[in-house]
Design an enzyme around this catalytic site. Structure first.
Site, PDB file in Angstrom:
ATOM      1  N   ARG A  95       1.968   2.542   5.400  1.00 11.34           N
ATOM      2  CA  ARG A  95       0.761   1.868   4.893  1.00 11.34           C
ATOM      3  C   ARG A  95       1.027   0.364   4.872  1.00 11.34           C
ATOM      4  NH1 ARG A  95      -0.925   0.744  -0.886  1.00 11.34           N
ATOM      5  NH2 ARG A  95      -2.995  -0.080  -0.556  1.00 11.34           N
ATOM      6  N   HIS A 139      -5.641  -6.910   0.745  1.00  9.36           N
ATOM      7  CA  HIS A 139      -4.599  -6.831  -0.288  1.00  9.36           C
ATOM      8  C   HIS A 139      -4.391  -8.256  -0.802  1.00  9.36           C
ATOM      9  CE1 HIS A 139      -1.142  -4.125  -1.751  1.00  9.36           C
ATOM     10  NE2 HIS A 139      -1.002  -5.260  -2.414  1.00  9.36           N
ATOM     11  N   GLU A 184      -6.542  -2.158  -5.057  1.00  3.92           N
ATOM     12  CA  GLU A 184      -6.522  -2.521  -6.474  1.00  3.92           C
ATOM     13  C   GLU A 184      -7.510  -3.644  -6.826  1.00  3.92           C
ATOM     14  OE1 GLU A 184      -2.446  -3.344  -7.513  1.00  3.92           O
ATOM     15  OE2 GLU A 184      -1.820  -1.302  -7.150  1.00  3.92           O
ATOM     16  N   ASN A 307      -3.012   4.391  -6.884  1.00  6.17           N
ATOM     17  CA  ASN A 307      -1.724   3.747  -7.160  1.00  6.17           C
ATOM     18  C   ASN A 307      -1.414   3.964  -8.630  1.00  6.17           C
ATOM     19  OD1 ASN A 307      -2.047   2.784  -4.584  1.00  6.17           O
ATOM     20  ND2 ASN A 307      -2.239   0.633  -5.164  1.00  6.17           N
ATOM     21  N   TYR A 309       1.598   3.380 -11.691  1.00  6.05           N
ATOM     22  CA  TYR A 309       2.882   2.810 -12.125  1.00  6.05           C
ATOM     23  C   TYR A 309       3.229   3.171 -13.565  1.00  6.05           C
ATOM     24  CZ  TYR A 309       3.051   0.251  -7.799  1.00  6.05           C
ATOM     25  OH  TYR A 309       3.112  -0.053  -6.454  1.00  6.05           O
ATOM     26  N   GLU A 359       0.483   4.269  -3.783  1.00  2.27           N
ATOM     27  CA  GLU A 359       1.613   3.473  -4.297  1.00  2.27           C
ATOM     28  C   GLU A 359       2.182   4.140  -5.533  1.00  2.27           C
ATOM     29  OE1 GLU A 359       1.020  -0.709  -5.114  1.00  2.27           O
ATOM     30  OE2 GLU A 359      -0.196  -0.943  -3.296  1.00  2.27           O
TER      31      GLU A 359
HETATM   32  O1  IFM Z   1       3.550  -5.308  -5.502  1.00  2.76           O
HETATM   33  C1  IFM Z   1       2.413  -4.739  -6.043  1.00  2.76           C
HETATM   34  C2  IFM Z   1       1.403  -4.408  -4.976  1.00  2.76           C
HETATM   35  O2  IFM Z   1       1.050  -5.543  -4.252  1.00  2.76           O
HETATM   36  C3  IFM Z   1       0.160  -3.817  -5.574  1.00  2.76           C
HETATM   37  N1  IFM Z   1       0.465  -2.747  -6.472  1.00  2.76           N
HETATM   38  C4  IFM Z   1       1.486  -2.941  -7.446  1.00  2.76           C
HETATM   39  C5  IFM Z   1       2.736  -3.467  -6.793  1.00  2.76           C
HETATM   40  C6  IFM Z   1       3.839  -3.683  -7.842  1.00  2.76           C
HETATM   41  O3  IFM Z   1       3.427  -4.618  -8.785  1.00  2.76           O
END
Ligand code: IFM
Length: 466
Positions: A95, A139, A184, A307, A309, A359
């Site tokens: 990706r 992005h 995002e 995504n 985290y 992600e």
């Molecule tokens: O590095 C970033 C990415 O550009 C977008 N998502 C989160 C990642 C980590 O912060």
């Protein structure tokens, strides 16, 4: 120089359970992800125009150590070696994002043939190496010239974006495995226009809300333009999502969790899948929406990129999250069960297309020692998040793949080069790439899952023969 993964099977950490591997072995792709500004460099090469991130990063005080993406991982010049590196990881898919100012320097007017050729060659080389290209159109690197006419706060930028999307899709859409409009959008709207942490660096909540609407509108317009152009690739969007946990049953904590989830997840999911902005007592500012906008925004998608985290922790009295599994080098709580909860909640609340985890990953204070990087916490991070994805899949959520963020250590926006997310270590002085233990572990995991898939298919074939 780029060190490729050698062929030896390694044992750098336990693989996910057999049940998880079995769940993730069929109809599931494994990948790695990057984005243009974070890795390409070549800021002035090949006719690229400046983006808002060039301007922001070169403004004193905006990024750690004044770091910028002028060179980054120099992927613009080293992409052939980087593709060999990806191939040696034995993933199915890569990706990446297209830098709008590389293919159209000012965001309007002529197309830059050199820029389009760069991505054309990248896509063809990926295909020739048996790798699926998954393309993201935006992005975060808006052409600076568009910022000068108001950027995403100007509704007209949404129309410029649709023109750009159509041009890229006409050129590459016959070969890529998917096209995502945005990555995002919450970050662009809130971090870029409300907190000022990201480019273009405004601090204006009402502007951020209007920007979020223009981003969604631009997604809808781009989808419409790409569909009208007959683009064959599956089309969708990538959202950053979190589950939300109230710190206690106290109504103030519960209300805060609801507000955070509404502002972070539902603010994008409701327009895209239900055709309206969410109502929540905690949400007070709404954008100017024109007739027909919501119909465009809610047009069906072929996939949704998620995504993940961390979770959102909601404490009205500022009780800190317990963090039983610790935190990453970004200070983000490690909480894999939030991913299971998020996916099952989304599945319950919306009629979803197939999902890709586009992600997931962690920053760690990695050190290169004797040609190796030992990163056991990253391995554990990925393993536990895969267990969560398998649980969601078993619960009926249609998840088709996982992309680790990121292939390489790279430019982490306002944190500059201080945060390392990669499976592969980058020495920014020499540009030496060294696969970390987690790269080997990920490769071995993929091999094992593939072997399982083949085995199951053989067993099924035998069953049918009986
Ligand atoms: O590095 C970033 C990415 O550009 C977008 N998502 C989160 C990642 C980590 O912060």
């Amino acid at each position: 120089m780029t060190l490729l993964l050698n062929d030896t099977l390694t044992r750098h950490g336990p693989l996910p359970s057999a049940g998880t591997l079995a769940t993730l072995s069929k109809n599931f792709i494994w990948g790695v992800a990057t984005s243009a500004y974070q890795i390409e460099g070549g800021a002035n090469a090949g006719g690229r125009g400046p983006s808002i991130w060039d301007t922001f990063a070169h403004t004193p005080g905006k990024t750690r150590n004044g770091d910028h993406g002028d060179i980054a991982c120099d992927h613009f010049h080293r992409w052939p070696q980087d593709l060999e590196l990806i191939r040696s990881l034995e993933v199915d898919a890569y990706r990446f994002s297209v830098a709008w100012p590389r293919v159209q320097a000012t965001g309007a007017g002529p197309w830059n043939a050199q820029g389009l050729d760069f991505y054309d060659r990248l896509v063809d080389r990926l295909l020739s190496r048996g790798l699926q290209p998954h393309l993201t159109l935006y992005h975060w690197d808006l052409p600076q010239a568009l910022q000068e006419t108001g950027g995403w706060a100007n509704r007209d930028t949404a129309f410029r974006f649709a023109t750009y999307a159509e041009a890229v899709a006409r050129r590459l859409g016959d070969r890529v495995a998917s096209i995502a409009t945005h990555n995002e959008p919450w970050c662009t709207a809130v971090l870029g226009h409300q907190t000022g942490q990201f480019a273009p660096g405004f601090r204006d909540e009402a502007m951020a809300v209007q920007v979020s609407h223009h981003l969604l509108l631009s997604h809808g317009l781009a989808m419409q333009a790409m569909r009208a152009a007959g683009v064959q690739a599956p089309l969708g969007i990538v959202l950053n999502h979190s589950s939300a946990s109230p710190a206690s049953k106290d109504p103030a904590d519960v209300a805060l969790a609801s507000k955070l989830y509404a502002g972070f997840v539902r603010w994008y999911m409701d327009p895209l899948f239900l055709g309206h902005y969410p109502q929540d007592p905690g949400l007070t500012i709404y954008p100017d929406v024109r007739t027909g906008d919501m119909e465009l925004i809610r047009a069906p998608m072929d996939f949704l990129g998620v995504n993940y985290y961390m979770r959102l922790w909601a404490s009205a009295s500022n009780v800190p999250a317990p963090m039983p599994m610790g935190a990453t080098d970004m200070g983000w709580e490690i909480y894999p069960d939030g991913l299971r909860q998020l996916l099952t909640d989304l599945h319950r609340d919306y009629r979803l297309p197939p999902i890709y985890i586009t992600e997931n990953g962690m920053a760690e204070a990695d050190r290169l020692q004797d040609g190796k990087v030992h990163d056991p916490r990253r391995i554990e991070f990925v393993r536990t998040h895969l267990e969560a994805i398998a649980q969601a899949r078993d619960a009926g959520v249609d998840i088709r793949g996982y992309f680790y963020w990121s292939l390489l250590d790279n430019y982490e926006w306002d944190s500059g080069y201080t945060k390392r997310f990669g499976l592969v270590h980058v020495d920014y002085e020499t540009q030496l790439r060294t696969p970390k233990d987690s790269a080997y572990w990920y490769r071995d995991l993929i091999r094992t899952a593939r072997a399982m898939a083949t085995q199951t298919t053989e067993e099924e074939a035998q069953l049918w023969q009986l």
